[in-house]
Design a protein around this motif. Structure first.
Motif: not given
Length: 250
Positions: A100-113
């Motif tokens: 389960v992923g938890r994204a509290q802020g922006k994601a770029v490149g590999g972060g989106v992957g």
């Protein structure tokens, strides 16, 4: 400056937290630590579900280390560098536990992957996403299969070709990257707590079989993602990319 990976296990829930002072980006050493963590949790009977998160209340993940990218001077180093995220995505794919992923802020490149390789994703309204690789002469080749699988070809092409624009968290939810989007971190964490505790009470064998079903048809990714890493490893040495990256060198 190397960053850190912390794992806490409680009531069959493994909470994995990564951090790095540069917007939670991933140098190669930190990537390997996260890969090793997933490999270890894969066979841990005390774990039914994994919660993957980053530290702080700003960026979720800025992708691969830009400092290491600037140091690539041959194809072998390029392949090794881009294989980092290939190996991470494959480790997440092959991990028998739901992530389960938890994204509290922006994601770029590999972060989106990374978010695309999660089995379920929570996010806040601040979790905009961007694939900026084409703007420096390479492309999101390694993470493309994970994003296409989650969001479809249209969303992937929109993200990758419009390389200088941010897409909102609600746009990402519309196309399947995020399952739920919340106004703030507190509300998101309440939602996460409910779901992961529900999952932790389910039959572990059933959860493992569900994970297998989610990832059917990706068995060839061990080879595919490394082949994609080779493409990026060559392109990063192109004159176009060298010129683009020269603007960022100290």
């Amino acid at each position: 400056m190397a960053g850190s990976i912390f794992t806490h296990i409680d009531h069959f829930i493994a909470t994995v937290t990564f951090s790095h002072p540069k917007s939670n980006s991933f140098p190669s050493e930190l990537l390997q630590k996260l890969i090793d963590t997933f490999d270890r949790l894969n066979t841990d009977d005390k774990v039914k579900v994994i919660l993957l998160q980053s530290e702080g209340d700003k960026a979720f993940c800025a992708g691969a280390s830009f400092d290491e990218l600037l140091q690539i001077d041959n194809e072998a180093k390029g392949k090794i560098f881009f294989s980092g995220f290939a190996n991470l995505i494959n480790a997440m794919r092959k991990c028998s536990k739901l992530i389960v992923g938890r994204a509290q802020g922006k994601a770029v490149g590999g972060g989106v992957g990374i978010l695309a390789a999660c089995d379920y994703c929570f996010a806040t309204e601040a979790s905009d996403i961007k694939l900026s690789e084409l703007s420096i002469g390479i492309g999101p080749f390694v993470i493309a299969p994970a994003i296409e699988r989650k969001m479809g070809v249209f969303a992937f092409s929109d993200l990758s070709l419009d390389a200088k624009s941010w897409k909102t968290a609600y746009w990402a939810q519309k196309y399947g990257l995020f399952n739920r989007v919340f106004e703030n971190i507190r509300d998101m964490d309440e939602g996460i707590d409910i779901l992961v505790h529900q999952l932790s009470q389910y039959n572990p064998e059933a959860l493992i079989e569900m994970k297998k079903i989610f990832w059917q048809g990706t068995e060839h990714w061990d080879k595919l993602l490394i082949e994609r890493a080779e493409i990026s490893g060559k392109l990063v040495l192109s004159e176009f990319t060298k010129k683009a990256l020269s603007k960022f060198k100290p």
